[in-house]
Design a protein around this motif. Structure first.
Motif, PDB file in Angstrom:
ATOM      1  N   ARG A 174      50.085  14.241  25.827  1.00 30.77           N
ATOM      2  CA  ARG A 174      50.519  13.830  24.269  1.00 30.77           C
ATOM      3  C   ARG A 174      49.832  13.009  23.218  1.00 30.77           C
ATOM      4  O   ARG A 174      48.971  12.368  23.872  1.00 30.77           O
ATOM      5  N   TYR A 175      50.455  12.847  22.293  1.00 29.84           N
ATOM      6  CA  TYR A 175      50.374  12.176  21.594  1.00 29.84           C
ATOM      7  C   TYR A 175      50.509  10.732  21.847  1.00 29.84           C
ATOM      8  O   TYR A 175      50.959  10.545  22.215  1.00 29.84           O
ATOM      9  N   TYR A 176      49.301  10.025  21.127  1.00 30.06           N
ATOM     10  CA  TYR A 176      49.335   8.459  21.718  1.00 30.06           C
ATOM     11  C   TYR A 176      48.951   8.471  23.695  1.00 30.06           C
ATOM     12  O   TYR A 176      49.249   7.963  23.642  1.00 30.06           O
ATOM     13  N   ALA A 177      48.438   9.209  24.618  1.00 28.60           N
ATOM     14  CA  ALA A 177      48.201   9.871  25.410  1.00 28.60           C
ATOM     15  C   ALA A 177      46.472   9.489  25.764  1.00 28.60           C
ATOM     16  O   ALA A 177      45.797   9.990  24.977  1.00 28.60           O
ATOM     17  N   GLY A 178      46.544   8.804  26.625  1.00 23.93           N
ATOM     18  CA  GLY A 178      44.266   8.643  27.027  1.00 23.93           C
ATOM     19  C   GLY A 178      44.436   8.656  28.066  1.00 23.93           C
ATOM     20  O   GLY A 178      45.559   7.694  28.832  1.00 23.93           O
ATOM     21  N   TYR A 179      43.988   9.840  29.086  1.00 25.89           N
ATOM     22  CA  TYR A 179      43.429   9.930  30.676  1.00 25.89           C
ATOM     23  C   TYR A 179      42.180  10.042  30.593  1.00 25.89           C
ATOM     24  O   TYR A 179      41.159  10.404  30.360  1.00 25.89           O
ATOM     25  N   GLU A 180      41.830   9.264  32.554  1.00 29.62           N
ATOM     26  CA  GLU A 180      40.221   9.697  32.406  1.00 29.62           C
ATOM     27  C   GLU A 180      40.575  11.503  32.845  1.00 29.62           C
ATOM     28  O   GLU A 180      40.871  12.046  33.823  1.00 29.62           O
ATOM     29  N   HIS A 181      39.053  11.775  32.717  1.00 30.48           N
ATOM     30  CA  HIS A 181      39.001  13.508  32.743  1.00 30.48           C
ATOM     31  C   HIS A 181      38.042  13.668  32.964  1.00 30.48           C
ATOM     32  O   HIS A 181      36.648  12.706  32.644  1.00 30.48           O
ATOM     33  N   THR A 182      36.846  15.337  32.686  1.00 27.58           N
ATOM     34  CA  THR A 182      35.389  15.553  32.427  1.00 27.58           C
ATOM     35  C   THR A 182      35.484  16.715  31.176  1.00 27.58           C
ATOM     36  O   THR A 182      36.660  17.360  30.951  1.00 27.58           O
ATOM     37  N   VAL A 183      34.786  16.033  30.251  1.00 29.91           N
ATOM     38  CA  VAL A 183      34.169  17.428  29.702  1.00 29.91           C
ATOM     39  C   VAL A 183      32.855  17.375  29.825  1.00 29.91           C
ATOM     40  O   VAL A 183      31.875  16.394  30.081  1.00 29.91           O
ATOM     41  N   ALA A 184      32.683  18.885  29.384  1.00 32.76           N
ATOM     42  CA  ALA A 184      31.332  18.947  29.666  1.00 32.76           C
ATOM     43  C   ALA A 184      30.688  18.129  31.233  1.00 32.76           C
ATOM     44  O   ALA A 184      29.540  18.508  31.404  1.00 32.76           O
ATOM     45  N   GLY A 185      31.296  18.327  31.907  1.00 35.60           N
ATOM     46  CA  GLY A 185      31.045  17.653  33.410  1.00 35.60           C
ATOM     47  C   GLY A 185      31.151  15.803  33.247  1.00 35.60           C
ATOM     48  O   GLY A 185      30.423  15.397  34.222  1.00 35.60           O
ATOM     49  N   GLN A 186      30.996  15.362  31.632  1.00 30.98           N
ATOM     50  CA  GLN A 186      30.886  14.292  31.457  1.00 30.98           C
ATOM     51  C   GLN A 186      32.572  13.324  31.946  1.00 30.98           C
ATOM     52  O   GLN A 186      33.548  13.858  31.341  1.00 30.98           O
ATOM     53  N   PRO A 187      31.931  12.315  33.038  1.00 30.12           N
ATOM     54  CA  PRO A 187      33.538  11.595  32.732  1.00 30.12           C
ATOM     55  C   PRO A 187      33.739  10.962  31.674  1.00 30.12           C
ATOM     56  O   PRO A 187      32.652  10.523  30.942  1.00 30.12           O
ATOM     57  N   VAL A 188      34.929  10.983  30.758  1.00 27.04           N
ATOM     58  CA  VAL A 188      35.835  10.382  29.862  1.00 27.04           C
ATOM     59  C   VAL A 188      36.518   9.818  29.817  1.00 27.04           C
ATOM     60  O   VAL A 188      37.159   9.822  30.929  1.00 27.04           O
ATOM     61  N   LEU A 189      37.126   8.984  28.403  1.00 26.70           N
ATOM     62  CA  LEU A 189      38.248   9.116  28.514  1.00 26.70           C
ATOM     63  C   LEU A 189      39.116   9.694  27.369  1.00 26.70           C
ATOM     64  O   LEU A 189      38.018  10.187  26.222  1.00 26.70           O
ATOM     65  N   LEU A 190      39.714  10.866  27.445  1.00 19.78           N
ATOM     66  CA  LEU A 190      40.073  11.421  26.747  1.00 19.78           C
ATOM     67  C   LEU A 190      41.171  11.669  26.041  1.00 19.78           C
ATOM     68  O   LEU A 190      42.682  11.260  26.515  1.00 19.78           O
ATOM     69  N   ALA A 191      41.378  11.138  24.789  1.00 20.44           N
ATOM     70  CA  ALA A 191      42.617  10.777  24.036  1.00 20.44           C
ATOM     71  C   ALA A 191      42.906  11.709  23.064  1.00 20.44           C
ATOM     72  O   ALA A 191      42.647  12.299  22.712  1.00 20.44           O
ATOM     73  N   ARG A 192      44.643  11.490  22.742  1.00 21.07           N
ATOM     74  CA  ARG A 192      45.287  12.745  22.192  1.00 21.07           C
ATOM     75  C   ARG A 192      45.761  12.031  20.365  1.00 21.07           C
ATOM     76  O   ARG A 192      46.603  11.707  20.686  1.00 21.07           O
ATOM     77  N   THR A 193      44.752  11.544  20.396  1.00 19.38           N
ATOM     78  CA  THR A 193      44.491  10.493  18.847  1.00 19.38           C
ATOM     79  C   THR A 193      43.954  10.864  18.039  1.00 19.38           C
ATOM     80  O   THR A 193      42.646  12.045  18.157  1.00 19.38           O
ATOM     81  N   GLY A 194      43.955  10.787  17.091  1.00 15.25           N
ATOM     82  CA  GLY A 194      43.222  10.687  15.269  1.00 15.25           C
ATOM     83  C   GLY A 194      43.373  10.235  14.157  1.00 15.25           C
ATOM     84  O   GLY A 194      44.082   9.049  13.873  1.00 15.25           O
ATOM     85  N   TYR A 195      42.708  10.392  13.119  1.00  9.96           N
ATOM     86  CA  TYR A 195      42.189  10.022  12.141  1.00  9.96           C
ATOM     87  C   TYR A 195      42.730  10.945  10.420  1.00  9.96           C
ATOM     88  O   TYR A 195      41.888  10.370   9.166  1.00  9.96           O
ATOM     89  N   THR A 196      43.520  11.381  11.075  1.00  8.86           N
ATOM     90  CA  THR A 196      43.760  13.142   9.621  1.00  8.86           C
ATOM     91  C   THR A 196      44.213  13.870   9.724  1.00  8.86           C
ATOM     92  O   THR A 196      44.548  14.321   8.829  1.00  8.86           O
ATOM     93  N   GLY A 197      45.643  13.686  10.638  1.00  6.35           N
ATOM     94  CA  GLY A 197      46.643  14.392  10.121  1.00  6.35           C
ATOM     95  C   GLY A 197      46.620  16.037  10.736  1.00  6.35           C
ATOM     96  O   GLY A 197      48.099  16.055  10.855  1.00  6.35           O
ATOM     97  N   GLU A 198      46.140  15.748  11.340  1.00  9.55           N
ATOM     98  CA  GLU A 198      45.689  17.078  12.258  1.00  9.55           C
ATOM     99  C   GLU A 198      45.758  16.353  13.890  1.00  9.55           C
ATOM    100  O   GLU A 198      45.841  15.572  14.264  1.00  9.55           O
ATOM    101  N   ASP A 199      46.399  17.699  14.634  1.00  7.81           N
ATOM    102  CA  ASP A 199      46.347  17.712  16.069  1.00  7.81           C
ATOM    103  C   ASP A 199      44.829  17.391  16.644  1.00  7.81           C
ATOM    104  O   ASP A 199      44.006  17.737  16.239  1.00  7.81           O
ATOM    105  N   GLY A 200      44.650  16.752  17.343  1.00  7.85           N
ATOM    106  CA  GLY A 200      43.282  16.454  18.283  1.00  7.85           C
ATOM    107  C   GLY A 200      42.828  15.415  19.082  1.00  7.85           C
ATOM    108  O   GLY A 200      44.211  14.958  19.671  1.00  7.85           O
TER     109      GLY A 200
END
Length: 371
Positions: A174-200
């Protein structure tokens, strides 16, 4: 003899930016991409498809321990102990007089663990303040800014670009949530946040050295979806259209959250005292001396920070941020004006090099995406 100027720090993505032809500038002590070509094209790509940003200059400060939640409730204006694990909260840190030292996003990573994300220029101040305010609490404060790279993918096509690269079900974040996942095989903190006014999404990569691989994987995945790298110029016009404040312009140590129209982030109902409480309680009961408004130029001359705002020829405020808006096709600005000013009547102008340029007063934000 004057001391030699300090050399700006490079992010882990510097070589990628250079190969892409980015214009690199010193921003808050970091060498950052200002633009890769046309900032207007980058801005429009984020509104219509997606843009990829290097935000590795941001500060990351970890609080961990049995009293991490209580320490943050004391140090910040928000009620961080109420934030659920996996969620994030926009908040602020103020001085004892209620002046804003920085605006922050705080992620709750676990019952006893939080990650505080600060603006680049303020990260050392925030880190030091948190360490000082955490004294007496059973908590460890660690500035991990050097360990992280931060990549943001923003825009209406962000989900379809990111989805094949991650183990996360993006619909579950959800918006303003963040969980530990992988992106391109790399462990990351993946958060649905941003500073543009768009989803991302914002992708916290640790160690930072792994960021180039993640960046290149995202660019490859977005090649057929209109993804472009985007620099600080586009990020500024995007956040401005979305009515989002920038520290040093809409937010300063001379302003309280209430002055900025963001008194909602101050939580007086939490247990215990917090830094700035007395001053902020007084500010909440006092009529605002100034308020933030939006301006849209009727002509084409750019509106810039520091220009005076006039009503019927009398100066009533000052622009804090201004730029041409690629989305509206007209110059826009945010400005602080007298708190009791009637903006529904009168003729408003901005003094542009001695000439009054007609403007319309509008509600913020200038742009809001369709959900």
């Amino acid at each position: 003899m004057s001391e030699p100027a300090s050399v700006p720090r490079a992010t882990a993505l510097r070589e990628i930016h250079e190969k892409a032809g980015a214009t690199l500038v010193d921003f808050a002590g970091w060498l950052m991409p200002l633009r890769y070509g046309s900032e207007t094209a980058e801005h429009k790509a984020v509104r219509e498809a997606a843009g990829l940003f290097d935000l590795s200059h941001m500060g990351e400060i970890r609080l961990s321990g049995p009293q991490a939640a209580e320490a943050l409730d004391h140090a910040l204006v928000g009620h961080l102990s109420k934030v659920k694990v996996g969620r994030a909260r926009y908040t602020m840190i103020t001085d004892a007089d209620g002046g804003v030292l920085d605006d922050l996003i705080v992620y709750r990573l676990g019952e006893r663990e939080y990650l505080v994300v600060a603006n680049a220029a303020n990260a050392p101040v925030v880190s030091a303040a948190l360490a000082e305010r955490a004294r007496g609490f059973d908590v460890e404060v660690s500035d991990e800014s050097a360990d992280y790279a931060l990549i943001a993918i923003q825009g209406p096509r962000a989900v379809e670009i990111l989805a094949p690269l991650t183990d996360a079900n993006l619909d579950d974040i959800r918006y303003y949530a963040g969980y530990e996942h992988t992106v391109a095989g790399q462990p990351v903190l993946l958060a649905r946040t941003g500073y543009t006014g768009e989803d991302g999404f914002e992708i916290f990569v640790r160690p930072a050295a792994e960021a180039p691989r993640v960046w290149e994987a995202l660019m490859a995945a977005g090649a057929d979806h209109g993804l472009v790298p985007a620099g600080l110029s586009a990020r500024d016009t995007l956040r401005m259209e979305a009515g989002m404040p920038l520290y040093g312009q809409e937010l300063t140590a001379e302003l309280t959250p209430f002055d900025a129209g963001l008194g909602r982030v101050v939580k007086f109902d939490k247990d215990g005292d917090f830094v700035g409480r007395d001053a902020l309680e007084k500010a909440s009961r006092t009529a605002r001396a100034r308020r933030l408004i939006g301006l849209v130029a009727q002509g084409r001359r750019p509106l810039r920070r520091g220009q005076e705002v006039q009503r019927d020829g009398v100066t009533v405020g000052t622009i804090t941020s201004g730029a041409p808006s690629p989305t509206l096709g007209r110059p826009i600005a945010m400005a602080y004006v007298d708190g009791d000013l009637d903006t529904a009547t009168g003729t408003f102008t901005v003094d542009v090099r001695g000439r009054g340029e007609a403007v319309d007063v509008v509600e913020l934000p200038f742009y809001q995406r369709q959900s």
